[in-house]
Structure formats: structure tokens, C-alpha cells
Scaffold this motif. Structure first.
Motif, PDB file in Angstrom:
ATOM      1  N   GLY A  40     -33.358  59.135 -63.442  1.00  0.00           N
ATOM      2  CA  GLY A  40     -32.699  57.855 -63.213  1.00  0.00           C
ATOM      3  C   GLY A  40     -31.220  57.895 -63.575  1.00  0.00           C
ATOM      4  O   GLY A  40     -30.403  57.220 -62.948  1.00  0.00           O
ATOM      5  N   ASP A  41     -30.858  58.691 -64.601  1.00  0.00           N
ATOM      6  CA  ASP A  41     -29.455  58.811 -64.984  1.00  0.00           C
ATOM      7  C   ASP A  41     -28.629  59.371 -63.831  1.00  0.00           C
ATOM      8  O   ASP A  41     -27.519  58.913 -63.573  1.00  0.00           O
ATOM      9  CB  ASP A  41     -29.300  59.714 -66.207  1.00  0.00           C
ATOM     10  CG  ASP A  41     -29.904  59.109 -67.467  1.00  0.00           C
ATOM     11  OD1 ASP A  41     -30.147  57.886 -67.477  1.00  0.00           O
ATOM     12  OD2 ASP A  41     -30.141  59.870 -68.425  1.00  0.00           O
ATOM     13  N   ALA A  42     -29.153  60.378 -63.157  1.00  0.00           N
ATOM     14  CA  ALA A  42     -28.443  60.971 -62.028  1.00  0.00           C
ATOM     15  C   ALA A  42     -28.273  59.950 -60.907  1.00  0.00           C
ATOM     16  O   ALA A  42     -27.216  59.878 -60.275  1.00  0.00           O
ATOM     17  CB  ALA A  42     -29.183  62.210 -61.525  1.00  0.00           C
ATOM     18  N   VAL A  44     -28.084  56.708 -61.250  1.00  0.00           N
ATOM     19  CA  VAL A  44     -27.090  55.728 -61.689  1.00  0.00           C
ATOM     20  C   VAL A  44     -25.684  56.299 -61.519  1.00  0.00           C
ATOM     21  O   VAL A  44     -24.782  55.627 -61.010  1.00  0.00           O
ATOM     22  CB  VAL A  44     -27.343  55.312 -63.156  1.00  0.00           C
ATOM     23  CG1 VAL A  44     -26.177  54.517 -63.720  1.00  0.00           C
ATOM     24  CG2 VAL A  44     -28.632  54.517 -63.265  1.00  0.00           C
ATOM     25  N   GLU A  45     -25.492  57.548 -61.923  1.00  0.00           N
ATOM     26  CA  GLU A  45     -24.179  58.187 -61.786  1.00  0.00           C
ATOM     27  C   GLU A  45     -23.781  58.324 -60.325  1.00  0.00           C
ATOM     28  O   GLU A  45     -22.628  58.113 -59.958  1.00  0.00           O
ATOM     29  CB  GLU A  45     -24.165  59.552 -62.476  1.00  0.00           C
ATOM     30  CG  GLU A  45     -24.111  59.469 -63.973  1.00  0.00           C
ATOM     31  CD  GLU A  45     -22.898  58.712 -64.485  1.00  0.00           C
ATOM     32  OE1 GLU A  45     -21.775  58.961 -63.999  1.00  0.00           O
ATOM     33  OE2 GLU A  45     -23.067  57.855 -65.363  1.00  0.00           O
ATOM     34  N   ARG A  46     -24.737  58.688 -59.493  1.00  0.00           N
ATOM     35  CA  ARG A  46     -24.465  58.819 -58.057  1.00  0.00           C
ATOM     36  C   ARG A  46     -24.058  57.469 -57.470  1.00  0.00           C
ATOM     37  O   ARG A  46     -23.114  57.380 -56.690  1.00  0.00           O
ATOM     38  CB  ARG A  46     -25.698  59.378 -57.345  1.00  0.00           C
ATOM     39  CG  ARG A  46     -25.499  59.705 -55.906  1.00  0.00           C
ATOM     40  CD  ARG A  46     -26.690  60.393 -55.245  1.00  0.00           C
ATOM     41  NE  ARG A  46     -27.977  60.304 -55.885  1.00  0.00           N
ATOM     42  CZ  ARG A  46     -28.512  61.245 -56.661  1.00  0.00           C
ATOM     43  NH1 ARG A  46     -27.862  62.364 -56.904  1.00  0.00           N
ATOM     44  NH2 ARG A  46     -29.710  61.089 -57.195  1.00  0.00           N
ATOM     45  N   GLU A  47     -24.730  56.418 -57.870  1.00  0.00           N
ATOM     46  CA  GLU A  47     -24.407  55.071 -57.388  1.00  0.00           C
ATOM     47  C   GLU A  47     -23.018  54.648 -57.856  1.00  0.00           C
ATOM     48  O   GLU A  47     -22.244  54.074 -57.089  1.00  0.00           O
ATOM     49  CB  GLU A  47     -25.470  54.069 -57.849  1.00  0.00           C
ATOM     50  CG  GLU A  47     -25.290  52.679 -57.306  1.00  0.00           C
ATOM     51  CD  GLU A  47     -25.443  52.582 -55.802  1.00  0.00           C
ATOM     52  OE1 GLU A  47     -24.809  51.687 -55.206  1.00  0.00           O
ATOM     53  OE2 GLU A  47     -26.183  53.399 -55.211  1.00  0.00           O
ATOM     54  N   LYS A  48     -22.684  54.940 -59.124  1.00  0.00           N
ATOM     55  CA  LYS A  48     -21.357  54.614 -59.645  1.00  0.00           C
ATOM     56  C   LYS A  48     -20.284  55.370 -58.864  1.00  0.00           C
ATOM     57  O   LYS A  48     -19.240  54.805 -58.525  1.00  0.00           O
ATOM     58  CB  LYS A  48     -21.252  54.972 -61.124  1.00  0.00           C
ATOM     59  CG  LYS A  48     -21.959  54.019 -62.048  1.00  0.00           C
ATOM     60  CD  LYS A  48     -21.774  54.470 -63.482  1.00  0.00           C
ATOM     61  CE  LYS A  48     -22.561  53.640 -64.454  1.00  0.00           C
ATOM     62  NZ  LYS A  48     -22.419  54.163 -65.833  1.00  0.00           N
ATOM     63  N   SER A  49     -20.532  56.634 -58.599  1.00  0.00           N
ATOM     64  CA  SER A  49     -19.565  57.439 -57.847  1.00  0.00           C
ATOM     65  C   SER A  49     -19.381  56.895 -56.444  1.00  0.00           C
ATOM     66  O   SER A  49     -18.263  56.839 -55.923  1.00  0.00           O
ATOM     67  CB  SER A  49     -20.016  58.904 -57.780  1.00  0.00           C
ATOM     68  OG  SER A  49     -20.039  59.472 -59.052  1.00  0.00           O
TER      69      SER A  49
END
Length: 89
Positions: A40-42, A44-49
Motif C-alpha cells: 500500500g505504501d508503494a 500511495v507514493e505512486r499516487e502522490k507522484s
């Protein structure tokens, strides 16, 4: 002829199965080595990027329009100067 082709297909399927098993083991090892990182962290980071990329794209579009307006204004001012001085182009 058909038997030869069937044997080739069977050989290919066995090779593919072996490759997939190896790939599956490698993925399992990779996740085991990175057990502190949650999937899930990945996400979230992908969505932020992605959101940042959209924001940058929007700002670049705005800057492009503003720059086009500045160039247009400068060209118009230059035309007025040339016209008033009688120099022309």
C-alpha cells in the motif's frame, strides 16, 4: 509431423512452467527481503507522484500561455514602434 509439433509445444510449455516457477520464487524472495515495505505504501507514493506530475503539467501549461501572451504583446509593441517611426520592416 504433428507428433513432432506436439512434442515441441510440450517442451515449450515445460520450459515456460519452469521459468514461471523461478520467477515466482524470485518475487517471493523479493517480498520477503522487503517485508518492512507495505504494498500500500508503494501505491500511495505512486499516487502522490502522479498528482505532482499533473500539477506540474498544469503549471507548465499556464506558463506556456503566459509566455505566448508576453511574446504577442512584445510583438505588438514592436510593430507599433516600427509603425510610428516609419521604419517598417
Amino acid at each position: 509431423e504433428v507428433d513432432t509439433q506436439l512434442q515441441g509445444i510440450g517442451s515449450y510449455q515445460r520450459e515456460l512452467g519452469t521459468t514461471l516457477d523461478l520467477l515466482e520464487r524470485n518475487v517471493d524472495e523479493l517480498f520477503a527481503a522487503q517485508n518492512h515495505v507495505h504494498v500500500g505504501d508503494a501505491d500511495v507514493e505512486r499516487e502522490k507522484s502522479y498528482e505532482r506530475a499533473l500539477d506540474v503539467d498544469m503549471k507548465l501549461d499556464q506558463m506556456s500561455v503566459a509566455l505566448e501572451n508576453v511574446v504577442s504583446d512584445l510583438n505588438a509593441a514592436q510593430e507599433r514602434v516600427f509603425a510610428s517611426s516609419g521604419l517598417g520592416r
